[in-house]
Write a protein that holds these residues in place. Structure first.
Motif, PDB file in Angstrom:
ATOM      1  N   PHE A   1      39.985  46.747  38.360  1.00 55.59           N
ATOM      2  CA  PHE A   1      39.190  45.585  37.953  1.00 55.59           C
ATOM      3  C   PHE A   1      37.847  46.073  37.430  1.00 55.59           C
ATOM      4  O   PHE A   1      37.182  46.889  38.083  1.00 55.59           O
ATOM      5  CB  PHE A   1      38.971  44.634  39.128  1.00 55.59           C
ATOM      6  CG  PHE A   1      40.212  43.902  39.557  1.00 55.59           C
ATOM      7  CD1 PHE A   1      40.411  42.579  39.201  1.00 55.59           C
ATOM      8  CD2 PHE A   1      41.194  44.548  40.300  1.00 55.59           C
ATOM      9  CE1 PHE A   1      41.558  41.900  39.592  1.00 55.59           C
ATOM     10  CE2 PHE A   1      42.350  43.880  40.698  1.00 55.59           C
ATOM     11  CZ  PHE A   1      42.533  42.556  40.336  1.00 55.59           C
TER      12      PHE A   1
ATOM     13  N   ARG B   1      36.556  36.814  46.077  1.00 57.78           N
ATOM     14  CA  ARG B   1      37.276  38.085  45.959  1.00 57.78           C
ATOM     15  C   ARG B   1      36.382  39.255  46.361  1.00 57.78           C
ATOM     16  O   ARG B   1      35.172  39.237  46.129  1.00 57.78           O
ATOM     17  CB  ARG B   1      37.779  38.269  44.528  1.00 57.78           C
ATOM     18  CG  ARG B   1      38.782  37.199  44.105  1.00 57.78           C
ATOM     19  CD  ARG B   1      39.552  37.609  42.858  1.00 57.78           C
ATOM     20  NE  ARG B   1      38.693  37.769  41.697  1.00 57.78           N
ATOM     21  CZ  ARG B   1      39.106  38.224  40.514  1.00 57.78           C
ATOM     22  NH1 ARG B   1      40.379  38.596  40.361  1.00 57.78           N
ATOM     23  NH2 ARG B   1      38.279  38.320  39.500  1.00 57.78           N
ATOM     24  N   GLN B   2      37.005  40.290  46.947  1.00 50.03           N
ATOM     25  CA  GLN B   2      36.273  41.460  47.411  1.00 50.03           C
ATOM     26  C   GLN B   2      36.852  42.717  46.768  1.00 50.03           C
ATOM     27  O   GLN B   2      38.073  42.837  46.624  1.00 50.03           O
ATOM     28  CB  GLN B   2      36.366  41.581  48.930  1.00 50.03           C
ATOM     29  CG  GLN B   2      35.922  40.327  49.674  1.00 50.03           C
ATOM     30  CD  GLN B   2      36.054  40.478  51.177  1.00 50.03           C
ATOM     31  OE1 GLN B   2      35.676  41.502  51.731  1.00 50.03           O
ATOM     32  NE2 GLN B   2      36.598  39.459  51.830  1.00 50.03           N
ATOM     33  N   PHE B   3      35.963  43.619  46.412  1.00 48.84           N
ATOM     34  CA  PHE B   3      36.370  44.849  45.729  1.00 48.84           C
ATOM     35  C   PHE B   3      35.599  46.040  46.292  1.00 48.84           C
ATOM     36  O   PHE B   3      34.475  45.884  46.773  1.00 48.84           O
ATOM     37  CB  PHE B   3      36.083  44.746  44.219  1.00 48.84           C
ATOM     38  CG  PHE B   3      36.709  43.563  43.548  1.00 48.84           C
ATOM     39  CD1 PHE B   3      37.947  43.670  42.927  1.00 48.84           C
ATOM     40  CD2 PHE B   3      36.073  42.321  43.543  1.00 48.84           C
ATOM     41  CE1 PHE B   3      38.527  42.571  42.310  1.00 48.84           C
ATOM     42  CE2 PHE B   3      36.646  41.222  42.924  1.00 48.84           C
ATOM     43  CZ  PHE B   3      37.883  41.352  42.314  1.00 48.84           C
TER      44      PHE B   3
ATOM     45  N   ASP C   1      45.949  47.549  38.694  1.00 50.29           N
ATOM     46  CA  ASP C   1      45.184  47.334  39.928  1.00 50.29           C
ATOM     47  C   ASP C   1      43.716  47.733  39.795  1.00 50.29           C
ATOM     48  O   ASP C   1      42.988  47.797  40.778  1.00 50.29           O
ATOM     49  CB  ASP C   1      45.830  48.092  41.092  1.00 50.29           C
ATOM     50  CG  ASP C   1      45.959  49.583  40.822  1.00 50.29           C
ATOM     51  OD1 ASP C   1      45.519  50.047  39.753  1.00 50.29           O
ATOM     52  OD2 ASP C   1      46.509  50.291  41.685  1.00 50.29           O
TER      53      ASP C   1
ATOM     54  N   CYS D   1      36.414  48.800  39.775  1.00 51.32           N
ATOM     55  CA  CYS D   1      36.713  48.513  41.177  1.00 51.32           C
ATOM     56  C   CYS D   1      38.210  48.467  41.462  1.00 51.32           C
ATOM     57  O   CYS D   1      39.038  48.413  40.555  1.00 51.32           O
ATOM     58  CB  CYS D   1      36.121  47.149  41.588  1.00 51.32           C
ATOM     59  SG  CYS D   1      34.427  46.856  41.059  1.00 51.32           S
ATOM     60  N   ARG D   2      38.496  48.440  42.761  1.00 52.08           N
ATOM     61  CA  ARG D   2      39.829  48.140  43.275  1.00 52.08           C
ATOM     62  C   ARG D   2      39.714  46.962  44.221  1.00 52.08           C
ATOM     63  O   ARG D   2      38.784  46.885  45.016  1.00 52.08           O
ATOM     64  CB  ARG D   2      40.411  49.335  44.041  1.00 52.08           C
ATOM     65  CG  ARG D   2      40.522  50.618  43.245  1.00 52.08           C
ATOM     66  CD  ARG D   2      41.808  50.691  42.449  1.00 52.08           C
ATOM     67  NE  ARG D   2      41.876  51.929  41.667  1.00 52.08           N
ATOM     68  CZ  ARG D   2      42.918  52.298  40.951  1.00 52.08           C
ATOM     69  NH1 ARG D   2      43.993  51.530  40.928  1.00 52.08           N
ATOM     70  NH2 ARG D   2      42.909  53.401  40.251  1.00 52.08           N
ATOM     71  N   LYS D   3      40.653  46.033  44.114  1.00 50.62           N
ATOM     72  CA  LYS D   3      40.593  44.833  44.939  1.00 50.62           C
ATOM     73  C   LYS D   3      41.000  45.155  46.380  1.00 50.62           C
ATOM     74  O   LYS D   3      41.905  45.977  46.611  1.00 50.62           O
ATOM     75  CB  LYS D   3      41.514  43.754  44.376  1.00 50.62           C
ATOM     76  CG  LYS D   3      41.369  42.405  45.041  1.00 50.62           C
ATOM     77  CD  LYS D   3      42.264  41.376  44.362  1.00 50.62           C
ATOM     78  CE  LYS D   3      42.126  40.006  45.029  1.00 50.62           C
ATOM     79  NZ  LYS D   3      43.024  39.013  44.396  1.00 50.62           N
TER      80      LYS D   3
END
Length: 408
Positions: A388, A336-338, A386, A404-406
């Motif tokens: 994280f 996963r990336q944020f 939304d 964070c935000r994805k």
């Protein structure tokens, strides 16, 4: 297997219905074998999710619930099929599955071979396999025998597959190679004598490095995840190949291949104090963004964090965080990336400022003194949304939250 028409019709008419309600209501006709019908309805409902190709074929017979629960998904079975290439186009070779089960793995792994043999000690599963292979148009020899007995008399083959049963005689789960049935460690010399390529499916709970050490001669390790949940540990043993294995981490369409550093369990790459990542943090007056990366379940299981850092040019936050950052978006990162919106310590005033306007978030922790639920209660946030938040411990021992935000 012979099933009367009334039973098949009942299955077709009720396969979308609730099995428990059907069991309580009973059959409308004495000709209907209710026990068999309910097993087929429940099996089809599982297969529609787990084995869509088979569920789309009328006439497939499904085994009891435990066998359906234990069988591979279509996605992982198809992947195993890529591990069994035939020797050559002109000579299709021979394939044997010593632990046939419901036959899902056998079906996809044996496709490329000219001769296919399914071996299973459970006579009922053998009957089901014979019927289903005919429905599927797969020519195969079905043998009801103990794996150990068949192996002793078996001529040499090109490829051999084993998925040892991971339950003891009382039905409790087992994980160690030596505790499974059959015991692969005991059979290994004979397996190597009889097959050019051996594929073993083992518990994803096992330490793959220990398994490689125990078995010896492993050329490939495949850690397979589905929807970021580690499902299978597959080991490939081939004759006359280097024993420092290729490690393949798979999750959906993301695959990371590496020959890991020998003798390291959780390599991190670079200096253990990780001074560089702090230089990536945006300072006041700059517009540079900071990205955070969480490896997928297969990478987490593999523990090849240093190799990931090097391959994708990302910086680990600390030795045990298993989180990475960069000042640029990394293409095709296996996880996963944020984008990091803000960072904060656990200081009450800093937290109040950082969480302003946030009333719910998805919370995860890595090497942090609280569980995710404990952190949620402390932050007084609802689950979801939304946003994280990752809680972790940095190399200097300080606790940090990344909000964070994805992306991607």
């Amino acid at each position: 297997m012979k099933v009367n028409e009334a039973t098949w019709q009942y299955v077709q008419e009720h396969r979308m219905d609730d099995v428990r309600r059907l069991a309580l209501s009973g059959g409308k006709s004495a000709e209907v074998d209710m026990s068999f019908a309910l097993q087929q309805i429940a099996g089809w409902q599982t297969a529609r999710r787990k084995l869509p190709s088979w569920a789309a074929i009328d006439g497939i017979i499904y085994p009891p619930h435990l066998n359906m629960e234990q069988c591979s998904s279509e996605q992982t079975a198809r992947y195993k099929g890529s591990l069994t290439p035939a020797p050559s186009p002109s000579e299709k070779g021979t394939f044997v599955d010593l632990t046939g089960g419901f036959g899902i793995d056998f079906y996809w792994m044996s496709q490329q071979f000219g001769k296919r043999t399914y071996v299973e000690r459970n006579a009922d599963l053998c009957d089901i396999a014979r019927h289903n292979f005919q429905q599927l148009g797969l020519e195969a020899e079905v043998v009801c025998a103990e794996a150990e007995d068949f192996l002793k008399e078996m001529p040499p083959v090109d490829a051999l597959f084993l998925d040892p049963a991971r339950r003891d005689q009382h039905g409790s789960r087992t994980y160690g190679i030596e505790d499974c049935t059959p015991n692969v460690l005991e059979l290994l010399p004979l397996l190597k004598e009889k097959a050019d390529r051996i594929i073993l499916k083992l518990s994803p709970m096992l330490d793959w490095r220990k398994a490689v050490s125990d078995l010896g001669g492993v050329s490939e390790v495949h850690i397979v995840s589905v929807d970021n949940e580690c499902k299978e540990l597959l080991l490939v043993i081939r004759k006359d190949l280097p024993t420092n294995p290729l490690l393949v981490c798979v999750d959906g369409d993301r695959t990371f291949r590496v020959i890991p550093t020998v003798g390291t369990h959780h390599s991190h790459g670079g200096n253990a104090s990780f001074p560089r990542w702090e230089s990536l943090v945006p300072t006041e007056g700059t517009f540079r963004e900071l990205y955070l990366y969480e490896p997928n379940a297969s990478i987490m299981k593999a523990g090849c964090f240093g190799e990931v850092a090097e391959a994708f040019a990302v910086e680990p936050l600390s030795t045990n965080s298993h989180l990475f950052v960069s000042d640029h978006k990394v293409k095709d990162f296996p996880g996963r990336q944020f984008v990091v919106k803000t960072m904060t310590s656990m200081n009450k005033q800093e937290l109040k400022h950082a969480l302003a306007g946030i009333d719910k978030a998805n919370i995860a922790v890595r090497n942090f003194p609280m569980t995710a639920e404990q952190l949620r209660k402390k932050l007084k946030l609802r689950d979801g949304g939304d946003v994280f938040i990752f809680g972790t411990t940095l190399s200097d021992g300080s606790h940090q939250l990344f909000i964070c935000r994805k992306i991607g």
